[in-house]
Design an enzyme around this catalytic site. Structure first.
Site, PDB file in Angstrom:
ATOM      1  CG  LEU A   1      -1.797  -1.278   1.297  1.00  0.00           C
ATOM      2  CD1 LEU A   1      -2.573  -1.270   2.699  1.00  0.00           C
ATOM      3  CD2 LEU A   1      -3.019  -1.171   0.111  1.00  0.00           C
TER       4      LEU A   1
ATOM      5  CG  HIS B   1       6.400 -10.966   7.553  1.00  0.00           C
ATOM      6  ND1 HIS B   1       5.833 -10.863   6.159  1.00  0.00           N
ATOM      7  CD2 HIS B   1       7.430 -11.481   7.829  1.00  0.00           C
ATOM      8  CE1 HIS B   1       7.231 -11.206   5.694  1.00  0.00           C
ATOM      9  NE2 HIS B   1       7.968 -11.537   6.629  1.00  0.00           N
TER      10      HIS B   1
ATOM     11  CD  GLU C   1       0.914 -16.701   9.604  1.00  0.00           C
ATOM     12  OE1 GLU C   1       0.084 -15.847   9.017  1.00  0.00           O
ATOM     13  OE2 GLU C   1       2.028 -17.179   9.086  1.00  0.00           O
TER      14      GLU C   1
HETATM   15  C1  GAR Z   1       0.195 -16.173   5.942  1.00  0.00           C
HETATM   16  O1  GAR Z   1       1.381 -17.028   6.394  1.00  0.00           O
HETATM   17  C2  GAR Z   1       0.877 -14.720   5.998  1.00  0.00           C
HETATM   18  O2  GAR Z   1       1.441 -14.481   7.289  1.00  0.00           O
HETATM   19  C3  GAR Z   1       1.527 -14.322   4.707  1.00  0.00           C
HETATM   20  O3  GAR Z   1       0.850 -15.148   3.767  1.00  0.00           O
HETATM   21  C4  GAR Z   1      -0.024 -16.228   4.286  1.00  0.00           C
HETATM   22  C5  GAR Z   1      -1.408 -15.843   4.006  1.00  0.00           C
HETATM   23  O4  GAR Z   1      -2.102 -17.078   4.459  1.00  0.00           O
HETATM   24  N1  GAR Z   1       1.715 -13.101   4.557  1.00  0.00           N
HETATM   25  C6  GAR Z   1       3.168 -12.517   3.945  1.00  0.00           C
HETATM   26  O5  GAR Z   1       3.751 -13.289   3.704  1.00  0.00           O
HETATM   27  C7  GAR Z   1       2.530 -11.163   3.813  1.00  0.00           C
HETATM   28  N2  GAR Z   1       4.279 -10.466   3.535  1.00  0.00           N
HETATM   29  P1  GAR Z   1      -3.763 -17.226   4.727  1.00  0.00           P
HETATM   30  O6  GAR Z   1      -4.314 -16.522   3.076  1.00  0.00           O
HETATM   31  O7  GAR Z   1      -4.045 -18.597   4.664  1.00  0.00           O
HETATM   32  O8  GAR Z   1      -3.915 -16.518   5.765  1.00  0.00           O
END
Ligand code: GAR
Length: 193
Positions: A98, A114, A179
């Site tokens: 963004l 992240h 997460e």
């Molecule tokens: C997650 O692991 C998140 O932390 C990462 O993408 C994945 C999305 O999974 N984000 C990044 O890498 C941002 N830089 P999800 O669509 O199943 O939530």
């Protein structure tokens, strides 16, 4: 700090690009009594994002934007957010950066998750880079978004131990389980709850 409006939940939008498993956990959390937020909008840059299906199931409005002309699109997003009275944004696997201008409009109100222990391993391909460097631990971080990639103030982190025969996929699975727990906790923390 995001201010709670007392009895009413703060309206949040979740931005996604893919699977949406974090979105799923955030929706579950938002429906709880103790959640300070409701999720009123899902935004994606990717019309094929699996996570968009969660909109229908949970009766949450969703909008897809083609990010080719970022400035124009961001202005459109800002007006959609205004229309829906959105006061907080959760980035959850949103793979677009963004602009400074957009972030300024929601200063201190945009969170991101992240899959690394920031400030280590900003950017993409996190798990492979962690393994290539023979790290003993990895994890995930929820942080406020500022104009520098994956660099805003850290809200919460969770560490995971890397096993002997860890692969990129096994590590990703291990981290994403954390997460799903971390993001709701971090949101509560931003509300001082
Ligand atoms: C997650 O692991 C998140 O932390 C990462 O993408 C994945 C999305 O999974 N984000 C990044 O890498 C941002 N830089 P999800 O669509 O199943 O939530």
């Amino acid at each position: 700090m995001v201010k709670s409006t007392g009895y009413k939940k703060v309206k949040a939008a979740v931005f996604i690009s893919g699977t949406g498993s974090n979105l799923k956990s955030l929706i579950k959390f938002s429906k709880k009594k103790n959640s300070p937020i409701s999720i009123d909008l899902i935004i994606s840059n990717n019309p094929k994002a699996k996570g968009l299906k969660l909109g229908k199931v949970n009766k949450i409005k969703k909008k897809v934007f083609n990010f080719k002309n970022k400035n124009k699109i961001e202005n459109q997003i800002l007006s959609v957010l205004k229309h829906h009275k959105i006061k907080m944004i959760c980035l959850a696997g949103f793979m677009k950066i963004l602009s400074r201008n957009f972030i300024a409009k929601f200063k201190g109100k945009i969170l991101n998750i992240h899959p690394s222990l920031l400030p280590k391993y900003k950017g993409l391909n996190t798990h492979q880079r962690v393994l290539d460097n023979n790290e003993k631990y990895s994890g995930c971080t929820v942080h406020f978004v500022n104009s520098k990639l994956d660099s805003g103030k850290i809200i919460l982190q969770k560490k995971v131990k890397i096993s002997k025969n860890e692969t990129r996929d096994s590590l990703a699975k291990k981290v994403i389980i954390q997460e799903h727990k971390l993001y709701p906790k971090a949101i509560l923390k931003t509300f001082n709850l």
